[in-house]
Scaffold this active site. Sequence first.
Site, PDB file in Angstrom:
ATOM      1  N   THR A  37       0.248   8.690  -2.122  1.00  0.00           N
ATOM      2  CA  THR A  37       0.242   7.432  -2.890  1.00  0.00           C
ATOM      3  C   THR A  37       1.043   7.539  -4.178  1.00  0.00           C
ATOM      4  O   THR A  37       1.879   6.686  -4.486  1.00  0.00           O
ATOM      5  CB  THR A  37      -1.204   7.027  -3.227  1.00  0.00           C
ATOM      6  OG1 THR A  37      -1.966   6.949  -2.024  1.00  0.00           O
ATOM      7  CG2 THR A  37      -1.246   5.691  -3.950  1.00  0.00           C
ATOM      8  N   TYR A  65      -7.757  22.751  -1.666  1.00  0.00           N
ATOM      9  CA  TYR A  65      -7.628  21.467  -2.358  1.00  0.00           C
ATOM     10  C   TYR A  65      -8.502  21.386  -3.601  1.00  0.00           C
ATOM     11  O   TYR A  65      -9.680  21.737  -3.595  1.00  0.00           O
ATOM     12  CB  TYR A  65      -8.012  20.327  -1.409  1.00  0.00           C
ATOM     13  CG  TYR A  65      -7.917  18.947  -2.030  1.00  0.00           C
ATOM     14  CD1 TYR A  65      -6.685  18.329  -2.228  1.00  0.00           C
ATOM     15  CD2 TYR A  65      -9.067  18.257  -2.421  1.00  0.00           C
ATOM     16  CE1 TYR A  65      -6.599  17.064  -2.784  1.00  0.00           C
ATOM     17  CE2 TYR A  65      -8.983  16.982  -2.975  1.00  0.00           C
ATOM     18  CZ  TYR A  65      -7.752  16.397  -3.158  1.00  0.00           C
ATOM     19  OH  TYR A  65      -7.666  15.145  -3.713  1.00  0.00           O
ATOM     20  N   ASP A 122       0.876  -1.175   0.000  1.00  0.00           N
ATOM     21  CA  ASP A 122       0.000   0.000   0.000  1.00  0.00           C
ATOM     22  C   ASP A 122       0.907   1.218   0.000  1.00  0.00           C
ATOM     23  O   ASP A 122       1.516   1.560   1.021  1.00  0.00           O
ATOM     24  CB  ASP A 122      -0.902  -0.007   1.238  1.00  0.00           C
ATOM     25  CG  ASP A 122      -1.825   1.200   1.298  1.00  0.00           C
ATOM     26  OD1 ASP A 122      -1.703   2.093   0.427  1.00  0.00           O
ATOM     27  OD2 ASP A 122      -2.650   1.269   2.221  1.00  0.00           O
ATOM     28  N   LEU A 123       1.026   1.868  -1.139  1.00  0.00           N
ATOM     29  CA  LEU A 123       1.968   2.973  -1.282  1.00  0.00           C
ATOM     30  C   LEU A 123       1.569   4.225  -0.502  1.00  0.00           C
ATOM     31  O   LEU A 123       2.375   5.139  -0.360  1.00  0.00           O
ATOM     32  CB  LEU A 123       2.149   3.318  -2.760  1.00  0.00           C
ATOM     33  CG  LEU A 123       3.065   2.355  -3.512  1.00  0.00           C
ATOM     34  CD1 LEU A 123       2.854   2.454  -5.004  1.00  0.00           C
ATOM     35  CD2 LEU A 123       4.526   2.618  -3.168  1.00  0.00           C
ATOM     36  N   ASN A 125       4.142   2.313 -10.919  1.00  0.00           N
ATOM     37  CA  ASN A 125       2.959   2.401 -11.765  1.00  0.00           C
ATOM     38  C   ASN A 125       1.656   2.540 -10.988  1.00  0.00           C
ATOM     39  O   ASN A 125       0.597   2.727 -11.570  1.00  0.00           O
ATOM     40  CB  ASN A 125       2.900   1.130 -12.642  1.00  0.00           C
ATOM     41  CG  ASN A 125       1.756   1.147 -13.613  1.00  0.00           C
ATOM     42  OD1 ASN A 125       1.405   2.185 -14.144  1.00  0.00           O
ATOM     43  ND2 ASN A 125       1.153  -0.011 -13.844  1.00  0.00           N
ATOM     44  N   SER A 174       1.715  11.236 -16.410  1.00  0.00           N
ATOM     45  CA  SER A 174       0.507  11.472 -17.203  1.00  0.00           C
ATOM     46  C   SER A 174       0.568  12.867 -17.805  1.00  0.00           C
ATOM     47  O   SER A 174       1.251  13.758 -17.284  1.00  0.00           O
ATOM     48  CB  SER A 174      -0.730  11.351 -16.287  1.00  0.00           C
ATOM     49  OG  SER A 174      -1.873  11.931 -16.881  1.00  0.00           O
TER      50      SER A 174
END
Length: 224
Positions: free
Chosen positions: A86, A142, A38-39, A65, A120
């Site tokens: 993450t 945010y 779990d990054l 990835n 991306s």
Amino acid sequence: MRGAHVIIAARNIKAANEAKQAILKNNDNAKIDVLELDLSSLNSVNAFVHTFKALNLPLNILINNAGVMFCPYQLSQDGIEMQFATNHLGHFHLTNLLLDKMKETTARTGIEGRIVNLSSIAHRYTYEQGIVFDKINDKDSYSEKKAYGQSKLANILHANELSRRLQGAATSCYVALHPDLKGVSGKYFQDCNEYAASNFATDRELAKKLWDYSQNLINSLQHS
């Protein structure tokens, strides 16, 4: 790369095992293992690296990835905005912990290791400052889309700064495996072609600032 031993690191073990079975269905000789990762959690990254190193496998290619996209505002277990935690911080920490293993593999085999950060085109659509270092966790400012763009910009900046520090150590598979890219480092690719990144993404000072910020943040979180 024929004969490669692939480690699928995933938060969702069930989905990862389904992917493993789908690959084995087409190639029953494939070597694939699934490990939990779990990054968004630095503790999970630490545990994964410990488990991976215990397997005593070589490390030729690392493809960063994993990711989350357009999340409503939330904090990770470590108290960091989820998309930044993450998509960037977890990969940054994972890569740093595995660098010695990759260098060891390269020294032993003579085969150049490769690290691929999947970014991306969304890296162009970030906050006005590029990376909002002083407001990473600010709920009032945010934006789920800009926060995602920020994390994808961070992926490129991380790759660029890593390339400068190491001095040369689908699109992700193309970049990882294509022989024409031997020695190519710190470049951004889209649809298997080198592509112009944004001005922020090529800013060396911003890349260095992000590296230092990320390392200091991880150090503070792990010693708090």
